[in-house]
Design a protein around this motif. Structure first.
Motif, short mmCIF file in Angstrom:
data_model
loop_
_atom_site.label_atom_id
_atom_site.label_comp_id
_atom_site.label_asym_id
_atom_site.label_seq_id
_atom_site.Cartn_x
_atom_site.Cartn_y
_atom_site.Cartn_z
N ILE A 159 8.28 4.04 5.66
CA ILE A 159 7.47 4.59 6.85
C ILE A 159 8.43 4.23 8.03
CG2 ILE A 159 5.53 3.94 8.37
CD1 ILE A 159 4.19 2.93 5.65
N PRO A 160 8.59 5.14 9.01
CA PRO A 160 9.63 5.12 10.11
C PRO A 160 9.13 3.71 10.68
CG PRO A 160 8.78 7.19 10.03
CD PRO A 160 8.02 6.33 8.83
N CYS A 161 10.17 2.88 11.17
CA CYS A 161 10.20 1.57 11.93
C CYS A 161 10.74 1.36 13.27
CB CYS A 161 10.68 0.46 10.96
SG CYS A 161 9.54 0.18 9.69
N MET A 162 10.09 0.93 14.07
CA MET A 162 11.06 0.45 15.37
C MET A 162 10.99 -1.03 15.38
SD MET A 162 10.02 0.86 19.48
CE MET A 162 10.03 2.69 19.25
N PHE A 163 12.26 -1.42 15.58
CA PHE A 163 12.42 -2.79 15.46
C PHE A 163 12.47 -3.59 16.92
CE2 PHE A 163 13.82 -1.32 11.44
CZ PHE A 163 13.22 -2.41 10.39
N LEU A 164 11.90 -4.50 17.31
CA LEU A 164 11.85 -5.06 18.52
C LEU A 164 12.30 -6.61 18.61
CD1 LEU A 164 8.78 -3.47 20.28
CD2 LEU A 164 11.14 -2.64 20.35
N SER A 165 12.90 -7.13 19.41
CA SER A 165 13.11 -8.74 19.58
C SER A 165 13.50 -9.07 21.11
CB SER A 165 14.13 -9.25 18.55
OG SER A 165 15.21 -8.62 18.83
N GLY A 166 13.27 -10.13 21.33
CA GLY A 166 13.72 -10.51 22.69
C GLY A 166 15.01 -11.62 22.59
N LYS A 167 16.10 -10.96 23.32
CA LYS A 167 17.28 -12.00 23.08
C LYS A 167 17.07 -13.52 23.50
CE LYS A 167 19.42 -10.92 27.53
NZ LYS A 167 20.55 -10.49 28.30
N ASN A 168 16.25 -13.68 24.33
CA ASN A 168 15.66 -15.31 24.56
C ASN A 168 14.79 -15.70 23.86
OD1 ASN A 168 18.08 -15.17 26.37
ND2 ASN A 168 16.73 -14.06 28.00
N ASP A 169 14.35 -15.02 22.72
CA ASP A 169 13.20 -15.76 21.82
C ASP A 169 13.78 -16.72 21.23
OD1 ASP A 169 11.22 -16.27 20.09
OD2 ASP A 169 10.81 -14.26 19.81
N ASN A 170 13.58 -17.88 21.29
CA ASN A 170 13.82 -19.24 20.63
C ASN A 170 12.99 -19.65 19.57
OD1 ASN A 170 11.94 -20.29 22.06
ND2 ASN A 170 13.31 -21.94 23.11
N PHE A 171 12.07 -18.88 19.22
CA PHE A 171 10.99 -19.18 18.07
C PHE A 171 11.53 -18.27 16.92
CE2 PHE A 171 7.17 -19.03 15.41
CZ PHE A 171 7.05 -20.49 15.37
N VAL A 172 11.36 -16.97 16.97
CA VAL A 172 11.76 -16.16 15.86
C VAL A 172 13.20 -15.31 16.51
CG1 VAL A 172 11.29 -14.10 14.40
CG2 VAL A 172 9.56 -15.81 15.20
N MET A 210 0.91 -1.12 -0.20
CA MET A 210 0.01 0.01 -0.01
C MET A 210 0.97 1.13 0.03
SD MET A 210 -3.08 -1.19 -0.21
CE MET A 210 -4.23 0.12 -0.14
N GLU A 211 2.01 1.24 -0.18
CA GLU A 211 2.90 2.41 0.26
C GLU A 211 2.59 3.44 -0.84
OE1 GLU A 211 4.93 3.74 2.20
OE2 GLU A 211 5.94 5.28 1.12
N LYS A 212 2.01 3.05 -2.01
CA LYS A 212 1.92 4.32 -2.90
C LYS A 212 0.61 4.81 -2.76
CE LYS A 212 5.47 2.64 -6.49
NZ LYS A 212 5.53 1.55 -7.01
N PHE A 213 -0.35 4.11 -2.29
CA PHE A 213 -1.81 4.50 -2.13
C PHE A 213 -2.28 5.07 -0.81
CE2 PHE A 213 -1.23 0.84 -4.87
CZ PHE A 213 -1.40 1.55 -6.29
N ASN A 214 -1.44 4.73 0.34
CA ASN A 214 -1.99 4.89 1.52
C ASN A 214 -0.99 5.70 2.29
OD1 ASN A 214 -3.12 4.69 4.28
ND2 ASN A 214 -3.62 2.69 3.87
N GLN A 215 -1.29 6.89 2.75
CA GLN A 215 -0.34 7.75 3.44
C GLN A 215 -0.82 7.79 4.91
OE1 GLN A 215 2.30 8.93 2.09
NE2 GLN A 215 1.43 7.76 0.31
N SER A 216 -1.82 7.03 5.41
CA SER A 216 -2.32 6.91 6.79
C SER A 216 -1.41 6.34 7.89
CB SER A 216 -3.68 6.30 6.83
OG SER A 216 -3.85 5.16 6.31
N ILE A 217 -0.44 5.44 7.48
CA ILE A 217 0.35 4.73 8.34
C ILE A 217 1.58 5.47 8.70
CG2 ILE A 217 1.76 2.87 8.77
CD1 ILE A 217 -1.21 2.19 8.60
N ASN A 218 1.76 6.24 10.03
CA ASN A 218 2.98 6.87 10.25
C ASN A 218 4.08 6.13 10.90
OD1 ASN A 218 0.09 8.52 10.67
ND2 ASN A 218 1.56 10.17 10.52
N CYS A 219 3.84 5.12 11.19
CA CYS A 219 4.87 4.45 11.67
C CYS A 219 4.65 2.91 12.02
CB CYS A 219 5.77 5.02 12.93
SG CYS A 219 4.68 4.50 14.51
N LEU A 220 5.56 1.77 12.22
CA LEU A 220 5.37 0.43 12.58
C LEU A 220 6.28 0.31 13.60
CD1 LEU A 220 6.01 -1.06 8.73
CD2 LEU A 220 3.73 -0.69 9.96
#
Length: 162
Positions: A133-146, A62-72
């Motif tokens: 779109i601006p992004c924040m990336f999160l992860s758990g250091k002990n996450d053994n699934f992803v 949707m990047e070209k069509f939707n300007q409503s998402i301000n961040c992820l």
């Protein structure tokens, strides 16, 4: 805050989960609904695991069509479905790699037959190149699934504000 269950998850109807491939259209429906209410003017998408992947795929679509998402806010996204499957298989089994590869081919055939998409269709590393779109990336250091390296790979690939 607006929270929902993807098709086939939680209290929603549906029999199939496509790990983000078709769930991006659920996000599209929610965004359309929110915009029609005229009660929101800025939207942040926060997804966890499959929800993060769905958000990435939606924003690419949707990047070209939707300007409503301000961040992820991307909490524990996987970078490539194929890589995730191989990691899980190697963690929880002593099956030789060639057997895992054969099993992956069978999974891929079934996905194409039942849900009309391929394991290779979910490639967030490639998708991240197609929106800013601006992004924040999160992860758990002990996450053994992803594992955290998936977020690190996506972070490194992303060219937008992060």
């Amino acid at each position: 805050v607006f929270s929902f269950d993807f098709t086939g998850c939680g209290l929603s109807d549906g029999n199939w989960v496509t790990l983000g491939y078709k769930e991006k259209f659920d996000i599209e429906s929610v965004i359309e609904y929110l915009i029609k209410t005229n009660r929101v003017d800025k939207i942040a998408l926060w997804g966890r695991s499959m929800g993060s992947v769905s958000a990435i795929l939606y924003c690419e679509l949707m990047e070209k069509f939707n300007q409503s998402i301000n961040c992820l806010i991307l909490d524990s996204p996987f970078s490539l479905l194929k890589l995730l499957i191989k990691e899980i298989a190697s963690d929880y089994s002593i099956i030789p790699k060639f057997v895992v590869d054969k099993f992956l081919n069978i999974i891929d055939e079934k996905l194409q037959e039942k849900a009309n998409f391929s394991v290779d269709s979910i490639n967030c590393l490639e998708s991240m190149k197609n929106f800013k779109i601006p992004c924040m990336f999160l992860s758990g250091k002990n996450d053994n699934f992803v594992r955290p390296h998936h977020s690190n790979l996506l972070y490194a690939e992303y060219l937008g504000s992060k």
